[in-house]
Design a protein around this motif. Structure first.
Motif, short mmCIF file in Angstrom:
data_model
loop_
_atom_site.label_atom_id
_atom_site.label_comp_id
_atom_site.label_asym_id
_atom_site.label_seq_id
_atom_site.Cartn_x
_atom_site.Cartn_y
_atom_site.Cartn_z
N ALA B 259 57.62 -19.02 -36.01
CA ALA B 259 58.39 -18.41 -35.24
C ALA B 259 58.80 -16.92 -35.76
O ALA B 259 59.77 -16.11 -35.09
CB ALA B 259 60.28 -19.54 -35.81
N GLY B 260 59.05 -16.68 -37.12
CA GLY B 260 59.00 -15.52 -37.78
C GLY B 260 57.55 -14.18 -36.83
O GLY B 260 58.34 -13.00 -36.93
N ILE B 261 57.34 -14.73 -36.42
CA ILE B 261 55.68 -13.51 -36.30
C ILE B 261 56.17 -13.49 -34.76
O ILE B 261 55.02 -12.03 -34.24
CB ILE B 261 54.35 -13.71 -36.53
N VAL B 262 57.00 -13.72 -33.78
CA VAL B 262 57.54 -13.32 -33.17
C VAL B 262 57.57 -11.56 -32.36
O VAL B 262 56.94 -11.04 -32.07
CB VAL B 262 58.81 -13.68 -32.63
N VAL B 263 57.74 -10.99 -33.81
CA VAL B 263 57.73 -9.58 -33.43
C VAL B 263 56.64 -8.56 -34.05
O VAL B 263 56.16 -8.01 -33.71
CB VAL B 263 59.03 -8.70 -34.63
N ILE B 264 55.64 -9.13 -34.90
CA ILE B 264 54.41 -8.80 -35.34
C ILE B 264 54.16 -9.44 -33.64
O ILE B 264 52.92 -7.82 -33.04
CB ILE B 264 53.94 -9.54 -35.53
N GLU B 265 53.42 -10.51 -33.13
CA GLU B 265 53.09 -10.39 -31.98
C GLU B 265 53.39 -9.10 -30.76
O GLU B 265 52.56 -8.95 -29.88
CB GLU B 265 53.49 -11.87 -31.62
N ILE B 266 54.72 -8.81 -30.07
CA ILE B 266 55.39 -8.10 -29.76
C ILE B 266 54.29 -6.46 -29.88
O ILE B 266 54.10 -5.77 -29.25
CB ILE B 266 56.76 -8.12 -30.29
N VAL B 267 54.79 -6.57 -31.08
CA VAL B 267 54.28 -4.74 -31.47
C VAL B 267 52.59 -4.73 -31.29
O VAL B 267 52.40 -3.41 -30.89
CB VAL B 267 54.58 -4.73 -33.76
#
Lengths: 303, 321
Positions: B259-267
Motif C-alpha cells: 500500500a505504501g510504495i504508491v509514492v515510490i511507484e509514482i516517483v
C-alpha cells in the motif's frame, strides 16, 4: 477536621494528571536526542508563526524580470534568496509558508487523534466486557484499512482541502493509538492500588482521572508525538501525489510541482529546502518519540 | 487450536465485508458521474443509460449494493470505465509488478536492518556505536519515501546516469513474462528497489535493536557466556530470540508496503497497483480504484491472520483460546 492523614487516604487520592504531564515533559530533557528534537521543533514553530512577516513575497505571486517577462527558474540571487519556480514564484516565500501547513495539519490531527484514541482506549480497557468487545471489533475493521490508499481515495472523493486532509488522517490513526492505550490501561487496571481505591469507594471517574491516566500519560504522549509525524508525512505524501489543498502552499506540493514540471535535477534550490525541512521535522518528532519509547519500556532502561 | 483458527477466519471474513461495505458507500455517495468523462466524446442518452446498466449503476443504492456483493463473491470486479476491459485483466500484471519491488525490498530491508540492529543492540550501552546507530536510523526513518525517491532519481539517474529512472523497460524490449528475465528489467528495477530497502530498513533496525537490548540481560545469555563461546555466538543467541517480533511484523508490513510504495511507484513511474490506484482515482475509473483498494485491504487482513497463526507456531509460550 477531615485531614487525610492515613496512608489509605493518600493512596486513594492518587496523582494529579497535570503533575504527571509536567513530569513526563521534564523527563524529555534528560534525553539528549529528545532535546535536539525539541529544539528543532521550537525553531519550526517560531518560523511557522512568523512566516507571513518574514516571507519576502506572496507565495503564489508571479515574479517578473525587468524586461517584463516571467522570471522562471531563476537561481538564487539577492532578490530571490532561494531562486524562483518554473511559474516564477519565489521559492523562499513558498518554503516559509510551508511551515504553517505542515505544523497546522500535524498538531490539529495529533490532538484529535490523541483525544479519540485515549477515550476509546480507556473506556475499552477500563470497563472491559461487551463494551471492550464491540470497541475492539470496530478497531479491527479500522486496522485493516490500507492507510495511504484510503487517504488517496477519501481525499479525492471529499475534495482536496486542509480540513478534509486532517479529517482523513484522524480517521486513520486513532485506531493504532486506541489499541496501544487500551493495553496500557489493562495493565494499570490490575494494579493493587486501583483495586484498593475501588474497595475504598472511589468512583470510576476518580480512578480514571487520578490513577489510570496519570500513569499512562507517557504512552499517550508517545502516541501523540508519533501521530504528529504520521500526519505530517501523510499530508506531504498526498500533496506530492497532487491531492493537496490547491489554495495553500505546502512542501509536498512544492515537490510535486518541481517533479511534474521535470525540474528536479536543474532546480536544486527548489527541491532541497522542502525536502530537508520535511526530514528535519519528522526526524525530530521520531527522536522525541524514541525517548518516550525507552521510558515506557522498562526492559529497555539501562541496567 | 482449531476453534481458534475457525474463529479468526470468521472474524477476517467479517472485517473484509465491513471494509468492502464502507468503501462501496464511499464511492457511491460521493457526487460523481462516471459517464461524465465519456459524455465529452458525445454520448447519446440512450447509450449512456445502457452503459450505466452495464456497469451496475442503475436501480436503488441497496440493489446496487447487493449486486456488487454478489459479483465480488464470484470474483467479478466489473469492467474498467477507461480501458473497457475486465478489471482483473487490468490489475493482474500490475500486481506482479508491485510485488517485484515490494517483496525483495521488504526482505532485503529486513535482513539488512536485522543485521545492523543486532550490532547496535549488542554495542556498549551509551557508547558511540549505539548512539550513532540509533540517531541515524531514527533520522532515516523520518525521510518521507518520495524524498528518498527524488534523491535517488536526481543523483543516480539524472546526474550520474547510472540507472534509468522511468518505467520498467525500454520500449521495443521483450514483452510478457520473458521481460522479467532481461538485464534491462533489472536495470530499471534497481532504483525503486533501493528506495524500498532504504524506506524499510530503519524500522527493522530499531525493532531488532530493542529486542537484542531486552534479551541481552536475560539469564540464558549469562549461561551461554559462561560456556565460554565467542562474543559473536552469544550475540547470535540474543538475536535469534529477538527475531520473533520482527517476523510477525513482516507479514502486516508486507501488506502495508504494497500500500505504501504508491509514492515510490509514482516517483519512478513504475507501473504497479498503487500507481494505478492514484491514476484511477484521478480519472474517476471507479471499478479499478475500488478493486485495487479491495485487494489491498484483503492483503492486510490475510497478513494479520498469517502473523497471528505463525506467532503461535514460533513461540510455544503463546496459548490459543
Amino acid at each position: 477536621m477531615n485531614q487525610p492523614s492515613s496512608p489509605d487516604a493518600a493512596a486513594i487520592r492518587g496523582r494529579s494528571l497535570l503533575g504527571a504531564m509536567g513530569q513526563s515533559l521534564r523527563l524529555l530533557t534528560t534525553d539528549s536526542f529528545a532535546v535536539v528534537g525539541l529544539a528543532v521543533l521550537l525553531l519550526f514553530v517560531v518560523i511557522a508563526i512568523s512566516a507571513p512577516w518574514i516571507a519576502p513575497y506572496e507565495p503564489f505571486k508571479a515574479m517578473m524580470t525587468e524586461s517584463g517577462r516571467l522570471n522562471r527558474l531563476a537561481p538564487p540571487s539577492s532578490a530571490h534568496l532561494l531562486g524562483t519556480t518554473s511559474f516564477g514564484n519565489d521559492v523562499l516565500s513558498q518554503f516559509l509558508h510551508g511551515f504553517r501547513v505542515a505544523l497546522l495539519v500535524g498538531l490539529v490531527a495529533a490532538v484529535a487523534v490523541g483525544l479519540i484514541s485515549t477515550i476509546f482506549g480507556v473506556v475499552s480497557g477500563y470497563f472491559g466486557g461487551y463494551v471492550d468487545d464491540v470497541l475492539m471489533r470496530i478497531t479491527d475493521v479500522a486496522l485493516s484499512i490500507p492507510t495511504l490508499p484510503f487517504s488517496i481515495v477519501a481525499v479525492a472523493l471529499l475534495g482536496p482541502s486542509v480540513e478534509n486532509i486532517i479529517l482523513v488522517i484522524t480517521i486513520l490513526f486513532w485506531r493504532n493509538g486506541a489499541r496501544i492505550i487500551r493495553s496500557a490501561v489493562l495493565t494499570e487496571r490490575e494494579r493493587v492500588y486501583v483495586k484498593w481505591a475501588r474497595a475504598a469507594g472511589a468512583s470510576h471517574l476518580h480512578i480514571i482521572m487520578r490513577h489510570i491516566l496519570p500513569n499512562i500519560v507517557r504512552v499517550i504522549f508517545l502516541w501523540v508525538t508519533m501521530s504528529v509525524a504520521f500526519a505530517v508525512l501523510t499530508e506531504a505524501s498526498l500533496s506530492f501525489l497532487g491531492l493537496g489543498d490547491p489554495t495553500v502552499i505546502s512542501w509536498g506540493q512544492m515537490l510535486n510541482t518541481a517533479f511534474s514540471s521535470g525540474n528536479l535535477r536543474t532546480a536544486w534550490w527548489w527541491v532541497i529546502p522542502p525536502s530537508l525541512a520535511l526530514v528535519l521535522l519528522v526526524s525530530s518528532l521520531y527522536l522525541i518519540g524514541r525517548a518516550y519509547e525507552e521510558q515506557t519500556n522498562p526492559r529497555l532502561r539501562r541496567r | 487450536m482449531r476453534a481458534y483458527i475457525l474463529r479468526r477466519l470468521a472474524q477476517s471474513v467479517l472485517v473484509i465485508w465491513a471494509v468492502t461495505t464502507i468503501m462501496f458507500f464511499m464511492f457511491r455517495v460521493m457526487p460523481a458521474d462516471p459517464t461524465a468523462i465519456l459524455l465529452e466524446r458525445g454520448l447519446s442518452d440512450e447509450a449512456r443509460n445502457a452503459l450505466l446498466e452495464q456497469w451496475g449503476l442503475t436501480g436503488s443504492l441497496w440493489d446496487q449494493y447487493v449486486a456488487y456483493l454478489g459479483n465480488l463473491l464470484v470474483g467479478d470486479f466489473g469492467s474498467s470505465f477507461l480501458y473497457r476491459k475486465p478489471v482483473w485483466e487490468v490489475l493482474t500484471p500490475l500486481i506482479i509488478n508491485t510485488l517485484w519491488i515490494a517483496v525483495p525490498g521488504l526482505l532485503l530491508g529486513a535482513a539488512l536492518g536485522a543485521a545492523i540492529g543486532t550490532a547496535v543492540g549488542w554495542a556498549r550501552r551509551g557508547g558511540k556505536l549505539e548512539r550513532t546507530g540509533i540517531f541515524l536510523a531514527t533520522v532515516i526513518r523520518g525521510v518521507p519515501n518520495f524524498v528518498i525517491g527524488i534523491a535517488l532519481l536526481t543523483v543516480f539517474s539524472s546526474t550520474l546516469g547510472w540507472f534509468p529512472g522511468f518505467g520498467m523497460g525500454d520500449p521495443g524490449q521483450n514483452v510478457g513474462f520473458a521481460r522479467y528475465f532481461t538485464l534491462d528489467f533489472l536495470h530499471h528495477l534497481a532504483l525503486p528497489l533501493i528506495a524500498v530497502i532504504i524506506y524499510f530498513m530503519p524500522e527493522n533496525l530499531l525493532l531488532m535493536r530493542s529486542g537484542v537490548v531486552e534479551n541481552r540481560t536475560e539469564d540464558y545469555i549469562e549461561l551461554v557466556r559462561a560456556k565460554g563461546v565467542s562474543q559473536g555466538r552469544v550475540a547470535w543467541h540474543a538475536a535469534r530470540n529477538s527475531m520473533l517480533p520482527l517476523i510477525t511484523w513482516l507479514f502486516p508490513a508486507l501488506a502495508e508496503t504494497i500500500a505504501g510504495i504508491v509514492v515510490i511507484e509514482i516517483v519512478f513511474s513504475w507501473p504497479g497497483v498503487g500507481r494505478e490506484l492514484v491514476l484511477a482515482v484521478t480519472r474517476q475509473d471507479y471499478p479499478v480504484a475500488q478493486a485495487a483498494f479491495f485487494l489491498l485491504a484483503v492483503m492486510i487482513v490475510l497478513a494479520n491472520l498469517a502473523a497471528d497463526l505463525v506467532y503461535g507456531k514460533l513461540d510455544p509460550r503463546v496459548v490459543y483460546k
